[in-house]
Design a protein around this motif. Sequence first.
Motif, mmCIF file in Angstrom:
data_model
loop_
_atom_site.group_PDB
_atom_site.id
_atom_site.type_symbol
_atom_site.label_atom_id
_atom_site.label_comp_id
_atom_site.label_asym_id
_atom_site.label_seq_id
_atom_site.Cartn_x
_atom_site.Cartn_y
_atom_site.Cartn_z
ATOM 1 N N SER A 243 0.802 -1.230 0.000
ATOM 2 C CA SER A 243 0.000 0.000 0.000
ATOM 3 C C SER A 243 0.828 1.270 0.000
ATOM 4 O O SER A 243 0.258 2.361 -0.083
ATOM 5 N N ASP A 244 2.166 1.172 0.106
ATOM 6 C CA ASP A 244 2.949 2.405 0.057
ATOM 7 C C ASP A 244 2.923 3.020 -1.337
ATOM 8 O O ASP A 244 3.111 4.221 -1.497
ATOM 9 N N VAL A 245 2.685 2.183 -2.353
ATOM 10 C CA VAL A 245 2.637 2.674 -3.728
ATOM 11 C C VAL A 245 1.300 2.372 -4.393
ATOM 12 O O VAL A 245 0.809 3.158 -5.195
ATOM 13 N N TYR A 246 0.677 1.257 -4.043
ATOM 14 C CA TYR A 246 -0.484 0.765 -4.782
ATOM 15 C C TYR A 246 -1.740 0.734 -3.906
ATOM 16 O O TYR A 246 -1.661 0.539 -2.696
ATOM 17 N N ASP A 247 -2.878 0.922 -4.562
ATOM 18 C CA ASP A 247 -4.178 0.718 -3.926
ATOM 19 C C ASP A 247 -4.621 -0.705 -4.257
ATOM 20 O O ASP A 247 -4.758 -1.060 -5.438
ATOM 21 N N VAL A 248 -4.828 -1.501 -3.224
ATOM 22 C CA VAL A 248 -5.213 -2.897 -3.415
ATOM 23 C C VAL A 248 -6.726 -3.005 -3.291
ATOM 24 O O VAL A 248 -7.300 -2.672 -2.259
ATOM 25 N N GLN A 249 -7.368 -3.459 -4.350
ATOM 26 C CA GLN A 249 -8.827 -3.547 -4.421
ATOM 27 C C GLN A 249 -9.245 -5.006 -4.524
ATOM 28 O O GLN A 249 -8.773 -5.747 -5.374
ATOM 29 N N GLU A 250 -10.124 -5.430 -3.630
ATOM 30 C CA GLU A 250 -10.607 -6.807 -3.659
ATOM 31 C C GLU A 250 -11.621 -6.988 -4.786
ATOM 32 O O GLU A 250 -12.433 -6.101 -5.062
#
Length: 734
Positions: free
Chosen positions: A370-377
């Motif tokens: 999450s420091d760089v990316y948005d994680v979407q389920e």
Amino acid sequence: MKFQDITKTVREWIGPAWSVLRETLNLSGTENRKKVQLILNIVIIVLINVVGLTMNFRCDLTRNDTYSLSDKSREIVSNLKENLKIKVLFSKDMPAQHTAIFRYLKDLLEEYDYYANEYFSYEIIDDKDLEKAAADYGIRPVQSQELDKDQVKVRRTYMGLVIQQSDVVEKIEAITEPTGLEYNITSLIEKMSSKIDGLLSLKEPIKVMLYMDSALAALPIDGIDTLKEKVAAAVDKCNAGNYDKLRFEFIDPSVDKNASVTADLYGVPRLKWKAGQDRSGKFIPAGDASFGIVLKLNNRAAIIDISIAPTITGRNVITGLDQLEDRINNSVGTMVSSNPRIGYITGHGEVELNDQQSPQGGAILRQVLSDVYDVQEIDLAAGDIPADLGLVIVNGPRKAYTDQEAYKIDQFLMKGKAALFFLDSFNEISLGGQNMMGQQPVVVPVDTGLDGLLRAYGVIVNKNIVLDSSCARGNVNGAIKEFYHVPMIRKAGFDQENVVSKYLKGLAMIKVSSVDIDTAAAKRLKLSHATLVSSSDESWQMAGQVNFNPFFMMPPENEKEMARYGLAVLVAGKFDSFYKGRAVPGPAAGGKMEAAETITVQKLEKTVPSGTTKIIVVGSSEITRSYFLMNAKRIISSALSDPNDQDKIFANGFFIHSMADYLLGNVYIPEMSSKSLDYNPLDVSSDGTKLALKAVNIAGVPLLVILAGLLIWKRRSRRKKSIQERFAREVHHG
């Protein structure tokens, strides 16, 4: 060119002025040539230094370019459009172990300043202003230990960094190690620019909503009566650094019935309490209430958890208010920044990203990414994979994917996208009471339903567990025991050509299956492929009846059964669809799949600049689980020569992040993150090699000195004899 030639050139270049200089200084004539030469030498040295100041170049001879900026960092600071200032808050008198960190930070900032445009600057805060500046920016001191005169002393030191651009402030509270420092600074600068653009483009404010039921006010909780004012004050303070884009709202679900529904939709925690009495003796009935802070922008929402916890004195206090302003600012940055998104597929027993309590959960995995990316389920049973995603992750499914779900993954990849698979061949199910004499866990095979899909792409996940003599070791019942199912991967096990693995110094795997590349399929499809991670040459397979109890694992007697196995592989190219020429699966009905009419599915046109699809397959999901990411260093510390180097050796989080970076095209991130991973373990050598090296060190060096002395003595003897013979001839002729 000789020095005399240089002076001659300079004299000719000066021309007529040279004669004037000679007459003025009265330096003509043979007797003054030495004075003339001295003056010329001084002039030349001064000119060389002037040229050196204006026309210089830098050369970084470290293997990983530790002291040089990456191209991405240079690009970002050279294209700044607003003033950006970095403030360094380091104590002047620091323990020795932190002094090197400060020097490294200073060298990096000089590099930034060298390549940046006029909008960049940095300042090292003077020691007398340090405490005030730290208080203004919310930088807290770090507790450092040092050994002084046989005594261990604890000292409070500041080791922070603040980056300020316009009204937006980002900070690193404690720089306790140099590893990845350039990446942290560059990513914060990039994040700030994205945050500023996002805030300025907002058409409506971000709501900061405090959900608090009025029933909580009657409970004996310290600070509950002033919580509303505290949160409102924090929002007001945050507004100063967010262009006044925040609006505070207080929501009481006991008054607004719809608020209870929205609170549940946002995932606001609910507090429950038993019947009792308040401090005045008044009866309080049992109940429950929503309690939390939500940030909302359009269809996006973020939760800031706060809760109630008892202290050792029996008082109830509000937790989660520590650094509330920083937490709000970070959430705002995440909401408005245009971070790349990663799809995380759920619905098949995968590792739970939001499970922060269970050691089998994936909360730390989310934190790593999450420091760089948005994680979407993503639930494939409910819809397709969003087209704006560049990467999907399949992590440890325990139930088989349906044909329709596999088809959605296939078609996503046919658009030139990427996928990262963490797949287990076996699942260990605990039945309770496991011990040496009790009931052992049951290990059952896992059917993911993806074997055919991956095989079509040239990847085969084998039904085995790789055991390795190069493994973790630990104390079991007072004895050191090898955990063969926890391979320790060293430099020889990494592909040195690929950016994912070339910067790794070591890695820990666990319960991992071997992964092979079907070279025939890869050749037919003209796919490039690489084995990113391999076990050592002293590895073997456990297949058939699998048992993870280390007392049931023994190396094979026949060394020929040992070999090197691939544990993580990469395949890239223009794939053919698995469903090309096959029936396209339709929706499920009555528990069975219904096939639509048979059509030929053509590979879709590329939608990414590279025009290639990339997939990475790792033979274990255990390495992504919280317990392993947290405890891998502790589990294998007994195998290390220096436990302080654990963070630098077993960079599991770095490995996972690097795979995501590569698949999304951010190949510069592994390079920056790896800088100052300065642990360089020795390659394992045979006993014969060790003995030979010892012999060279003990006897070889002295023998070389003696040999050199003999050669010099022999040369001098010949020279002496030659001189004697020459003078003897002269005397004879005379």
